[in-house]
Scaffold this motif. Structure first.
Motif, PDB file in Angstrom:
ATOM      1  N   GLN A 192       0.714  -1.200  -0.053  1.00 37.48           N
ATOM      2  CA  GLN A 192       0.249   0.026   0.135  1.00 37.48           C
ATOM      3  C   GLN A 192       0.893   1.167  -0.125  1.00 37.48           C
ATOM      4  OE1 GLN A 192      -3.810   0.453   0.676  1.00 37.48           O
ATOM      5  NE2 GLN A 192      -3.518  -1.050  -0.772  1.00 37.48           N
ATOM      6  N   PRO A 193       0.396   2.423  -0.556  1.00 38.08           N
ATOM      7  CA  PRO A 193       1.133   3.568  -0.795  1.00 38.08           C
ATOM      8  C   PRO A 193       1.462   4.089   0.676  1.00 38.08           C
ATOM      9  CG  PRO A 193      -0.714   3.821  -2.130  1.00 38.08           C
ATOM     10  CD  PRO A 193      -0.860   2.401  -1.294  1.00 38.08           C
ATOM     11  N   PRO A 194       2.709   4.873   0.909  1.00 39.13           N
ATOM     12  CA  PRO A 194       3.082   5.383   2.326  1.00 39.13           C
ATOM     13  C   PRO A 194       1.888   6.061   2.829  1.00 39.13           C
ATOM     14  CG  PRO A 194       4.839   5.479   0.963  1.00 39.13           C
ATOM     15  CD  PRO A 194       3.825   5.066  -0.070  1.00 39.13           C
ATOM     16  N   ARG A 195       1.667   6.283   4.110  1.00 38.49           N
ATOM     17  CA  ARG A 195       0.370   6.944   4.644  1.00 38.49           C
ATOM     18  C   ARG A 195       0.901   7.976   5.816  1.00 38.49           C
ATOM     19  NH1 ARG A 195      -3.113   5.314   1.051  1.00 38.49           N
ATOM     20  NH2 ARG A 195      -3.862   3.163   1.039  1.00 38.49           N
ATOM     21  N   PRO A 196       0.102   9.131   5.932  1.00 32.06           N
ATOM     22  CA  PRO A 196       0.548  10.017   7.138  1.00 32.06           C
ATOM     23  C   PRO A 196       0.424   9.141   8.350  1.00 32.06           C
ATOM     24  CG  PRO A 196      -0.934  11.155   5.626  1.00 32.06           C
ATOM     25  CD  PRO A 196      -0.850   9.675   5.017  1.00 32.06           C
TER      26      PRO A 196
END
Length: 302
Positions: free
Chosen positions: A32-36
């Motif tokens: 999954q894409p990087p998340r805050p």
């Protein structure tokens, strides 16, 4: 074998390690894409992404796999198999068909029981005594594919979602290590049509404790939601997460503190052994009680 690995959370990391340790050629890792995350809300790569970087592997994190460009890039990897472990994106049929041997999924339940998003939590909350790790040949349906290998895992009476998670990722790594060298020889077994249940994603509304419920239900709720999101109640107007518990002796008005942090339920009682107050870390219940203004006869949930 030439492998594409697709996973995101901590649960997936030991399985990636097992594939690498066995000497397979990992063509790419999808996550999954990087998340805050954190106080600064800086974008943070997933645990699988971080581990893949440390191993020097190619990492891709598309938002979707539905577009032709991403599907062509995936097919161009010319993988023998894709191993999918809690990836978090739906795989279109084009993706499922791209590897020579298709896509296999490591699922943390005894399929067909607890298909879906939260099998570990649901198994504990339902009072199941056993679960399993299944290696499944993926198809278009939600966790409906035939099972290639299965490893049963006991659920202890004091099991939390956290401790069961750790047991299952060890079993998951072992099952992948055993399966990959003989993958083409494994005989897929269709899942039974009876006994199908769905592990719906945990909703925050499920975390509040209703002390009028039976003790066994509340104990399973607390353990099944520990450490995250954490079952909770209120004490003197403040929220208190309940992380470790067991069924205890005693009775009284639901929510009444009987002794220590043993609380009466609708039927029976529950002893709380670990808590997390607002703004603090987890601690033993006895340590929390030293500073808490609570005594036998007080009501929880008020």
């Amino acid at each position: 074998m030439r492998v594409v690995f697709m996973g995101t959370p901590d649960f997936s990391v030991p399985i990636l390690d097992a594939i690498v340790d066995q000497g397979h050629d990992v063509a790419a890792v999808y996550s999954q894409p990087p998340r805050p995350a954190g106080r600064g809300k800086k974008e943070r790569p997933s645990p699988v992404h971080q581990r893949a970087d440390a191993l020097g592997l190619l990492v891709r994190h598309p938002v979707s796999l539905k577009g032709p460009e991403e599907q062509e890039a995936f097919a161009a990897l010319q993988a023998d198999v894709a191993v999918v472990v809690a990836y978090g994106l739906l795989l279109p049929q084009t993706i499922l068909d791209a590897p020579r041997l298709g896509c296999v999924n490591v699922h943390a339940s005894d399929l067909p029981r607890w298909r879906g998003a939260a099998p570990i939590q649901r198994a504990i909350m339902a009072g199941d005594e056993t679960t399993a790790v299944c290696l499944m040949q993926m198809e278009a349906g939600l966790d409906t594919g035939p099972v290639l290998l299965r490893e049963e895992v006991a659920i202890a009476s004091d099991e939390t979602a956290g401790t069961l998670h750790d047991k299952l990722f060890v079993a998951g790594a072992a099952i992948v290590r055993a399966a990959l060298p003989k993958l083409e020889a494994l005989q897929p077994k269709p899942q039974p049509t009876e006994g199908v249940t769905y592990a719906q994603k945990i909703d925050k509304s499920e975390a509040k404790v209703d002390w009028t419920a039976p003790a066994a239900h509340i104990d399973a709720q607390i353990r099944g939601l520990s450490p995250f999101p954490g079952a909770w109640t209120t004490v003197n107007g403040k929220r208190l997460k309940l992380l470790v518990s067991r069924v205890a002796t005693g009775s009284g008005t639901a929510g009444t503190v009987l002794r220590g942090l043993t609380v009466a339920c609708g039927r029976g009682a529950v002893e709380i052994m670990q808590v997390q107050p607002e703004g603090k870390g987890p601690m033993a219940a006895e340590d929390w009680l030293r500073g808490a203004r609570i005594a036998p006869g007080d009501l929880m949930g008020e």
